[in-house]
Motif scaffolding. Structure first.
Motif, short mmCIF file in Angstrom:
data_model
loop_
_atom_site.label_atom_id
_atom_site.label_comp_id
_atom_site.label_asym_id
_atom_site.label_seq_id
_atom_site.Cartn_x
_atom_site.Cartn_y
_atom_site.Cartn_z
N VAL A 31 41.40 37.65 49.57
CA VAL A 31 40.88 36.44 48.94
C VAL A 31 40.91 35.32 49.98
CG1 VAL A 31 41.29 34.69 47.17
CG2 VAL A 31 41.63 37.11 46.63
N SER A 32 39.73 34.82 50.35
CA SER A 32 39.65 33.72 51.32
C SER A 32 39.38 32.38 50.66
CB SER A 32 38.54 34.01 52.35
OG SER A 32 38.84 35.19 53.07
N ALA A 33 38.83 32.40 49.44
CA ALA A 33 38.59 31.19 48.65
C ALA A 33 38.79 31.57 47.20
CB ALA A 33 37.18 30.66 48.87
N GLN A 34 39.50 30.74 46.46
CA GLN A 34 39.83 31.12 45.09
C GLN A 34 38.64 30.89 44.16
OE1 GLN A 34 43.60 28.93 45.15
NE2 GLN A 34 44.65 30.89 44.97
N GLY A 35 38.51 31.78 43.18
CA GLY A 35 37.38 31.71 42.27
C GLY A 35 37.30 32.95 41.41
N GLY A 36 36.06 33.36 41.07
CA GLY A 36 35.84 34.51 40.21
C GLY A 36 35.98 35.82 40.97
N PRO A 37 35.67 36.95 40.30
CA PRO A 37 35.81 38.25 40.94
C PRO A 37 35.00 38.39 42.22
CG PRO A 37 35.51 38.51 38.57
CD PRO A 37 35.29 37.06 38.88
N GLU A 38 33.95 37.59 42.37
CA GLU A 38 33.11 37.69 43.57
C GLU A 38 33.85 37.32 44.85
OE1 GLU A 38 32.91 33.53 42.07
OE2 GLU A 38 32.67 35.52 41.13
N VAL A 39 35.02 36.64 44.75
CA VAL A 39 35.75 36.27 45.97
C VAL A 39 36.61 37.41 46.49
CG1 VAL A 39 35.82 33.86 45.21
CG2 VAL A 39 37.83 35.32 44.83
N LEU A 40 36.69 38.52 45.76
CA LEU A 40 37.46 39.67 46.22
C LEU A 40 36.67 40.42 47.27
CD1 LEU A 40 38.81 40.99 42.78
CD2 LEU A 40 40.01 39.55 44.46
N GLU A 41 37.17 40.45 48.48
CA GLU A 41 36.46 41.05 49.62
C GLU A 41 37.20 42.30 50.10
OE1 GLU A 41 35.08 39.94 54.21
OE2 GLU A 41 36.30 38.55 53.02
N ARG B 283 37.92 49.69 46.80
CA ARG B 283 36.77 48.82 47.11
C ARG B 283 36.13 48.26 45.84
NH1 ARG B 283 33.24 50.40 50.58
NH2 ARG B 283 34.41 52.09 51.56
N GLU B 284 36.46 48.81 44.65
CA GLU B 284 35.89 48.33 43.39
C GLU B 284 36.85 47.41 42.63
OE1 GLU B 284 34.19 51.41 41.00
OE2 GLU B 284 33.13 52.31 42.71
N ALA B 285 37.66 46.67 43.36
CA ALA B 285 38.60 45.74 42.72
C ALA B 285 37.87 44.69 41.88
CB ALA B 285 39.47 45.06 43.78
N ARG B 286 36.70 44.27 42.31
CA ARG B 286 35.95 43.28 41.52
C ARG B 286 35.67 43.80 40.12
NH1 ARG B 286 31.17 41.05 45.62
NH2 ARG B 286 32.54 40.49 47.36
N ARG B 287 35.23 45.06 40.03
CA ARG B 287 34.92 45.63 38.73
C ARG B 287 36.18 45.74 37.87
NH1 ARG B 287 33.90 50.99 36.60
NH2 ARG B 287 34.29 51.94 38.64
N ALA B 288 37.29 46.08 38.49
CA ALA B 288 38.55 46.17 37.74
C ALA B 288 38.92 44.81 37.15
CB ALA B 288 39.66 46.68 38.65
N HIS B 289 38.76 43.74 37.94
CA HIS B 289 39.07 42.40 37.44
C HIS B 289 38.11 42.00 36.32
CE1 HIS B 289 41.93 40.35 40.46
NE2 HIS B 289 42.12 41.66 40.50
N GLU B 290 36.84 42.32 36.47
CA GLU B 290 35.87 41.99 35.42
C GLU B 290 36.20 42.71 34.12
OE1 GLU B 290 32.10 41.28 38.50
OE2 GLU B 290 32.31 43.17 37.39
N ASP B 291 36.57 43.98 34.23
CA ASP B 291 36.90 44.76 33.03
C ASP B 291 38.16 44.24 32.36
OD1 ASP B 291 34.68 46.31 33.50
OD2 ASP B 291 35.79 48.04 34.27
#
Length: 315
Positions: A6-16, A293-301
């Protein structure tokens, strides 16, 4: 190695999903090849900035894996040992550094992914039912979000202590899960307060704003509200006189770190959990396993309440 940064805080899209240098253990530290890391609401709070972190940061606070390097000053653990941990930032990664005094040995009968699933939520359920309010035989216990990973664990541990357990859920499908975990009665969020008014010894509330007022109504005089999370949002400021008028109620906002501060306490809680898992007295439902690599999807779910049991990331 790869990690979720995480380089900038925000929604799941910030997970790199990014490359990072392989870690090196310092004094009193271990490097662990991560077998699985747990996904929890605290990770969403770290990502969003609700719980600010120095950035950039690798998030994730729970996991298990095999020790691959040992730093100076470490004793009692060796390369090749399987260990688990909670409240150690940086767990969304192929490899992570874990302080040796926070690493718990995993017995041979417990798979590493199940150990990872047990640590944060399992020890939270343990301290809530064994320390925050020591559940006794005959207690009436209300567990909110009874179909979730935390809810199912709380139901099972309260039943092991001989309690009558009421659970709240939002759907018929989730009701089946709460009943399978052992709940004696399952209620909907819009009816529980009237159904239980003034009868419950303790309320375990990880939902927060949406259930808090109703939970106070459900408590008997001198009952305890344990507000351990805020999945629906934070509870507004409370006038303490509300607790007086409602029957001299107790309110606490506990967190795991204060209940495992001493290593003996950490080992007690983890050892109990692993023992119950081995004996079959405790069941943990891992409902979803995602590639790292699918951490964004896990957070969204998780945030979208599309899941019921434990979520894991697998490197």
């Amino acid at each position: 190695m790869h990690a979720i940064v995480v380089s900038a805080q925000g929604g799941p899209e910030v997970l790199e999903y990014a490359e990072r240098p392989d870690p090196v253990p310092g004094d009193g530290e271990l490097v662990v090849d991560v077998a699985a890391s747990g996904v929890n609401f605290i990770d969403i709070y770290h990502r969003s900035g609700a719980y600010p972190l120095p950035l950039p940061a690798v998030i994730g606070s729970e996991g298990a894996g095999v020790v691959s390097a040992v730093g100076p000053g470490v004793s009692g653990v060796a390369v090749g040992d399987t260990v688990a941990w909670a409240n150690v930032l940086g767990s969304y990664a192929d490899k992570t550094v874990v302080p040796a005094d926070r690493a718990v040995p995993v017995p041979g009968g417990v798979p590493a992914d199940l150990a990872a699933a047990a640590m944060l939520q399992g020890m939270t359920a343990h301290y809530l039912t064994h320390s925050t309010h020591e559940v006794r035989e005959g207690d009436k216990v209300l567990v909110h979000a009874g179909a979730g990973g935390m809810g199912q664990l709380l139901i099972q541990l309260a039943k092991l202590k001989g309690a009558t357990v009421y659970a709240t859920v939002s759907t018929d499908e989730k009701e089946k899960l709460a009943r399978a975990a052992g709940a004696d009665e399952v209620l909907r969020y819009d009816t529980f307060a009237d159904a239980l008014s003034g009868t419950v010894d303790v309320v375990y509330d990880g939902v927060g704003a949406a259930t808090f007022d109703g939970g106070l109504r459900a408590l008997r005089p001198r009952g305890l509200m344990a507000l351990y999370g805020a999945a629906s949002g934070p509870v507004p400021p409370l006038d303490p006189q509300v607790l007086n008028r409602s029957g001299s109620l107790f309110l606490t906002r506990p967190t795991l770190v204060h209940y495992v501060a001493e290593r003996d306490e950490l080992l007690w809680r983890a050892s109990d959990l692993f023992g119950w898992l081995t004996s079959g007295q405790l069941r943990i439902e891992v409902s979803h396993r995602y590639p790292l690599r699918e951490a964004r999807r896990a957070h969204e779910d998780l945030a979208g309440r599309r899941t019921t049991g434990k979520l894991l990331l697998i490197p």
